[in-house]
Design a protein around this motif. Structure first.
Motif, PDB file in Angstrom:
ATOM      1  N   LEU A  33     -39.499  66.487 -16.894  1.00  0.00           N
ATOM      2  CA  LEU A  33     -38.214  65.857 -17.162  1.00  0.00           C
ATOM      3  C   LEU A  33     -37.098  66.907 -17.197  1.00  0.00           C
ATOM      4  CD1 LEU A  33     -37.904  62.818 -17.524  1.00  0.00           C
ATOM      5  CD2 LEU A  33     -37.558  63.206 -19.955  1.00  0.00           C
ATOM      6  N   VAL A  34     -37.412  68.051 -17.762  1.00  0.00           N
ATOM      7  CA  VAL A  34     -36.423  69.131 -17.847  1.00  0.00           C
ATOM      8  C   VAL A  34     -36.048  69.579 -16.436  1.00  0.00           C
ATOM      9  CG1 VAL A  34     -36.008  71.472 -18.677  1.00  0.00           C
ATOM     10  CG2 VAL A  34     -37.339  69.884 -20.065  1.00  0.00           C
ATOM     11  N   ALA A  35     -37.098  69.779 -15.607  1.00  0.00           N
ATOM     12  CA  ALA A  35     -36.844  70.209 -14.225  1.00  0.00           C
ATOM     13  C   ALA A  35     -36.073  69.130 -13.468  1.00  0.00           C
ATOM     14  CB  ALA A  35     -38.160  70.501 -13.528  1.00  0.00           C
ATOM     15  N   LEU A  36     -36.506  67.882 -13.666  1.00  0.00           N
ATOM     16  CA  LEU A  36     -35.862  66.759 -12.979  1.00  0.00           C
ATOM     17  C   LEU A  36     -34.395  66.651 -13.384  1.00  0.00           C
ATOM     18  CD1 LEU A  36     -36.410  64.303 -11.111  1.00  0.00           C
ATOM     19  CD2 LEU A  36     -36.841  62.975 -13.155  1.00  0.00           C
ATOM     20  N   LEU A  37     -34.161  66.859 -14.662  1.00  0.00           N
ATOM     21  CA  LEU A  37     -32.801  66.774 -15.191  1.00  0.00           C
ATOM     22  C   LEU A  37     -31.901  67.830 -14.557  1.00  0.00           C
ATOM     23  CD1 LEU A  37     -32.070  64.667 -17.302  1.00  0.00           C
ATOM     24  CD2 LEU A  37     -31.955  66.505 -18.988  1.00  0.00           C
ATOM     25  N   THR A  82     -39.515  78.807 -11.675  1.00  0.00           N
ATOM     26  CA  THR A  82     -40.176  80.039 -12.120  1.00  0.00           C
ATOM     27  C   THR A  82     -40.886  79.779 -13.448  1.00  0.00           C
ATOM     28  OG1 THR A  82     -38.434  81.288 -11.057  1.00  0.00           O
ATOM     29  CG2 THR A  82     -39.806  82.500 -12.600  1.00  0.00           C
ATOM     30  N   ALA A  83     -40.184  79.068 -14.337  1.00  0.00           N
ATOM     31  CA  ALA A  83     -40.781  78.748 -15.644  1.00  0.00           C
ATOM     32  C   ALA A  83     -42.013  77.866 -15.463  1.00  0.00           C
ATOM     33  CB  ALA A  83     -39.750  78.054 -16.525  1.00  0.00           C
ATOM     34  N   VAL A  84     -41.894  76.879 -14.546  1.00  0.00           N
ATOM     35  CA  VAL A  84     -43.016  75.958 -14.303  1.00  0.00           C
ATOM     36  C   VAL A  84     -44.228  76.734 -13.792  1.00  0.00           C
ATOM     37  CG1 VAL A  84     -43.804  74.117 -12.727  1.00  0.00           C
ATOM     38  CG2 VAL A  84     -41.634  73.881 -13.912  1.00  0.00           C
ATOM     39  N   SER A 111     -49.351  65.399 -11.642  1.00  0.00           N
ATOM     40  CA  SER A 111     -48.685  66.556 -12.234  1.00  0.00           C
ATOM     41  C   SER A 111     -47.299  66.185 -12.758  1.00  0.00           C
ATOM     42  CB  SER A 111     -48.568  67.670 -11.193  1.00  0.00           C
ATOM     43  OG  SER A 111     -47.768  68.700 -11.671  1.00  0.00           O
ATOM     44  N   LEU A 112     -46.611  65.327 -12.002  1.00  0.00           N
ATOM     45  CA  LEU A 112     -45.260  64.934 -12.430  1.00  0.00           C
ATOM     46  C   LEU A 112     -45.305  63.876 -13.531  1.00  0.00           C
ATOM     47  CD1 LEU A 112     -43.277  64.733  -9.059  1.00  0.00           C
ATOM     48  CD2 LEU A 112     -43.543  66.642 -10.605  1.00  0.00           C
ATOM     49  N   MET A 113     -46.216  62.900 -13.361  1.00  0.00           N
ATOM     50  CA  MET A 113     -46.228  61.776 -14.289  1.00  0.00           C
ATOM     51  C   MET A 113     -46.876  62.118 -15.634  1.00  0.00           C
ATOM     52  SD  MET A 113     -44.568  59.693 -12.567  1.00  0.00           S
ATOM     53  CE  MET A 113     -44.620  58.288 -13.664  1.00  0.00           C
ATOM     54  N   ARG A 114     -47.913  62.962 -15.588  1.00  0.00           N
ATOM     55  CA  ARG A 114     -48.631  63.225 -16.838  1.00  0.00           C
ATOM     56  C   ARG A 114     -48.113  64.468 -17.551  1.00  0.00           C
ATOM     57  NH1 ARG A 114     -54.341  62.198 -14.008  1.00  0.00           N
ATOM     58  NH2 ARG A 114     -54.156  59.962 -13.681  1.00  0.00           N
ATOM     59  N   ARG A 115     -47.151  65.132 -16.943  1.00  0.00           N
ATOM     60  CA  ARG A 115     -46.525  66.267 -17.629  1.00  0.00           C
ATOM     61  C   ARG A 115     -45.049  65.939 -17.769  1.00  0.00           C
ATOM     62  NH1 ARG A 115     -46.347  70.205 -14.171  1.00  0.00           N
ATOM     63  NH2 ARG A 115     -46.250  71.895 -15.658  1.00  0.00           N
ATOM     64  N   SER A 117     -42.548  70.372  -5.926  1.00  0.00           N
ATOM     65  CA  SER A 117     -41.118  70.713  -5.964  1.00  0.00           C
ATOM     66  C   SER A 117     -40.311  69.725  -5.140  1.00  0.00           C
ATOM     67  CB  SER A 117     -40.882  72.095  -5.363  1.00  0.00           C
ATOM     68  OG  SER A 117     -41.559  73.043  -6.075  1.00  0.00           O
ATOM     69  N   MET A 118     -40.829  69.432  -3.953  1.00  0.00           N
ATOM     70  CA  MET A 118     -40.058  68.564  -3.065  1.00  0.00           C
ATOM     71  C   MET A 118     -40.028  67.129  -3.583  1.00  0.00           C
ATOM     72  SD  MET A 118     -41.154  70.276   0.466  1.00  0.00           S
ATOM     73  CE  MET A 118     -39.828  70.421   1.581  1.00  0.00           C
ATOM     74  N   LEU A 119     -41.130  66.703  -4.184  1.00  0.00           N
ATOM     75  CA  LEU A 119     -41.139  65.362  -4.783  1.00  0.00           C
ATOM     76  C   LEU A 119     -40.125  65.317  -5.927  1.00  0.00           C
ATOM     77  CD1 LEU A 119     -42.481  62.574  -4.814  1.00  0.00           C
ATOM     78  CD2 LEU A 119     -44.208  63.472  -6.356  1.00  0.00           C
ATOM     79  N   LEU A 120     -40.132  66.381  -6.704  1.00  0.00           N
ATOM     80  CA  LEU A 120     -39.177  66.504  -7.807  1.00  0.00           C
ATOM     81  C   LEU A 120     -37.742  66.509  -7.259  1.00  0.00           C
ATOM     82  CD1 LEU A 120     -39.903  66.820 -10.786  1.00  0.00           C
ATOM     83  CD2 LEU A 120     -39.614  69.265 -10.548  1.00  0.00           C
ATOM     84  N   GLY A 121     -37.550  67.262  -6.184  1.00  0.00           N
ATOM     85  CA  GLY A 121     -36.238  67.324  -5.537  1.00  0.00           C
ATOM     86  C   GLY A 121     -35.802  65.956  -5.042  1.00  0.00           C
TER      87      GLY A 121
END
Lengths: 238, 379
Positions: free
Chosen positions: B23-27, B276-278, B14-18, B307-311
């Protein structure tokens, strides 16, 4: 005992009777089509049989269990264990590969098994497309992945909502052939369709109109094979 | 395949292929984490940085004898009680009355290097004394006697408690005029050895000024340790310096803390909006997952995992970039490098994971309310 029995089902939204006293039975291993114009109640019936909605009134017996009285949590479990869903829009998870999409159904059901998922893809003729993302597959191929996902957990019923609605004739035939194979293996199929050619390949066609069961047609010449009246040629793949 | 392997495969896919979406969320998480870890780094380094700045205001600890004068041995014992890395400088002083052209003045014998380190604000016109035989003259004395650098000055001393009638004299070369704006301008400074030669008495001191890089509590502790180190000495804080240092530090730290809390709150809002957007754009996928049998718990676990991986990723990125940010702040504000605080890395990552997790709770709860039937029909 019938596999599925709907007893005097009503689904009422305000003044609208989406389903109005509908009763029907589906036997184990049967292939049934549900037809009807838009607004006839096909999707409502599909949602109720698929445990995604409950009737306002009436009983829905699936394998002897009245699912009309089950909680949302239990319905999720019943859906997971007994029903395989096929959608008109395919609805694959776009960031998972074909095999991962099939494994997703296994993941929620019991234990993911990549080998078994690959075998399921092989059954629908997509073994060589297993590592492709949905965006890299044609519509027909996506629908076949959807079929593989629906059958992976050996459900009691495969419920297909307009499964050929977005496909060309060649892919339509491939998907119907897959249904034929599943039927021969003893899988119960309920197919909602607008397309009379797809409906008529089933053993029995139920026609809904204004939320009521209007007509029931038994296919005396059941072959499970689609017959295109004006078809000139068939492409083997999408 | 184990369920946990599939779970990891799904959330990483989900993170790698999107990528563009994620990237926006990660940023947004990484920017928040950068400012957060940067500010926390500055927050923890402020005492050190400000401490170094405050050391230019002179001694903050004074060592005196319990009964007047004390010995150089006592001083050495006292200094040993202060950690070497905290000791910026130590200046021993011995004061004696001497005469210049028969006029009485106070001469201070000291260790010039120690005096220079302890009192960086002393301005010397000319040069500091670098060896024996040299003299630093206070500005007022220089003006009174019209003294200039390079001149030789004779200091006269009348020994006490002796019957000798003659004064002792010592010729010294003036190397610099001391300009401090304070009482130091009324003294002449020479090396301790020269003063001992002049007076004929060695090994005693009146006071030792210490410049120690430490906060008030630590200073008190050091003062206690010094007093305990030798019975003949006691150490006291220069309250004028330590009190103002403590006040400024606490206010500065409070300001940084306040900004950090505000940034944390803004980060949470930003991450919550992103999540929320995601969730909103994935309503169909959630509906599908529910349709094929995903329980609410599964949906929560999957989205929370994402979310936590992203965090975590945002935290790692933020911890690194935060140090760069803190370094820039430090270089621009304090003109010195900042110390890398290893502890801030796991703390930043943990805070990011917690903040992202908390920010995602409401959007994820709303995800479980998605009706699969409605979503799959495209309504």
């Amino acid at each position: 005992m019938s596999l599925l029995e709907l007893r005097n089902i009503y689904k009422i939204y305000g003044d609208l009777h989406a389903l109005d006293d509908v009763s029907l039975t589906v036997e184990k291993g049967e292939w049934v089509s549900i037809m009807g114009p838009s607004g006839s109640g096909k999707s409502t019936m599909m949602n109720i049989i698929g445990c995604m909605d409950k009737p306002t009134k009436g009983e829905v017996l699936l394998d002897g269990v009245n699912i009309a009285k089950e909680s949302a949590k239990n319905l999720t479990g019943i859906r997971r264990d007994k029903i395989g869903l096929i959608f008109q829009q395919f609805h694959l998870v776009n960031y998972l590969t074909a095999v991962e999409n099939v494994m997703l159904a296994q993941y929620y059901h019991s234990m993911p098994d990549e080998k078994e998922a690959l075998e399921a893809l092989d059954r629908v003729g997509l073994a060589d497309r297993a590592k492709h993302l949905p965006s890299q597959l044609s519509g027909g191929e996506q629908q076949r992945v959807c079929v593989a996902r629906a059958l992976i957990n050996y459900p009691e019923i495969i419920l297909a909502d307009e499964p050929t609605g977005n496909l060309d004739e060649a892919n339509e035939e491939i998907v119907v052939d897959l249904f034929h194979k599943l039927h021969n293996e003893g899988t119960t199929l309920i197919v909602v369709t607008h397309d009379p050619e797809v409906a008529e390949v089933a053993q029995r066609t139920l026609v809904l109109r204004n939320g009521k069961l209007h007509k029931e047609v038994i296919n005396q010449n059941f072959t499970g094979k689609i017959q295109f009246e004006d078809r000139q040629e068939v492409q083997p793949h999408a | 395949m184990k369920r946990s392997s599939m779970y990891l495969r799904m959330i990483t896919a989900s993170l790698m292929r999107r990528r563009s979406r994620m990237l926006v969320a990660l940023l947004s998480i990484a920017i928040g984490a950068t400012i957060l870890s940067g500010l926390v780094t500055v927050y923890y380094d402020v005492p050190r940085q400000m401490g170094a700045q405050f050391r230019s205001y002179g001694a903050n600890l004074i060592m005196t004898g319990t009964d007047g004068a004390f010995t150089t041995e006592d001083m050495a014992k006292g200094l040993a009680a202060v950690p070497a890395d905290a000791l910026v400088g130590a200046a021993p002083f011995r004061y004696e009355n001497v005469r210049i052209h028969e006029h009485p003045v106070v001469a201070a014998g000291t260790d010039m290097a120690g005096a220079m380190a302890t009192n960086p604000f002393w301005r010397v016109e000319g040069e500091w004394c670098s060896s024996d035989g040299q003299l630093l003259v206070g500005k007022q004395i220089a003006e009174s006697f019209r003294l200039k650098t390079g001149e030789t000055l004779t200091l006269s001393y009348t020994p006490e408690n002796t019957e000798a009638a003659e004064d002792v004299t010592l010729d010294l070369t003036i190397t610099g005029i001391l300009d401090t704006g304070g009482s130091e301008e009324e003294y002449v400074y020479l090396s301790l050895h020269d003063l001992e030669t002049l007076t004929g008495e060695a090994g005693t001191l009146d006071v030792c000024e210490l410049s120690v890089q430490a906060q008030a509590e630590e200073l008190k502790q050091y003062a206690g340790q010094i007093s305990n180190a030798a019975p003949g000495i006691s150490a006291h804080l220069v309250k004028r310096v330590t009190a103002s240092e403590t006040t400024v530090l606490s206010k500065l730290q409070a300001l940084v803390l306040l900004v950090t809390v505000v940034v944390l709150a803004l980060t949470m809002i930003c991450v919550a909006t992103t999540m929320t957007a995601v969730v909103t754009e994935r309503r169909k996928e959630i509906g599908l997952r529910k349709a094929i049998g995903a329980s609410d718990k599964s949906i929560i676990t999957e989205f929370m995992g994402e979310s936590m991986l992203l965090g975590g990723l945002g935290g790692i990125l933020g911890a690194g970039l935060g140090f760069v940010f803190a370094q820039q702040v430090s270089l621009r504000v304090f003109s010195s490098d900042i110390r890398f605080q290893w502890l801030i890395v796991p703390v930043t990552i943990a805070v990011c994971i917690i903040v992202t997790g908390l920010s995602s709770v409401l959007p994820i709860r709303s995800a479980t309310e998605v009706d699969p039937a409605l979503v799959l029909k495209g309504e």
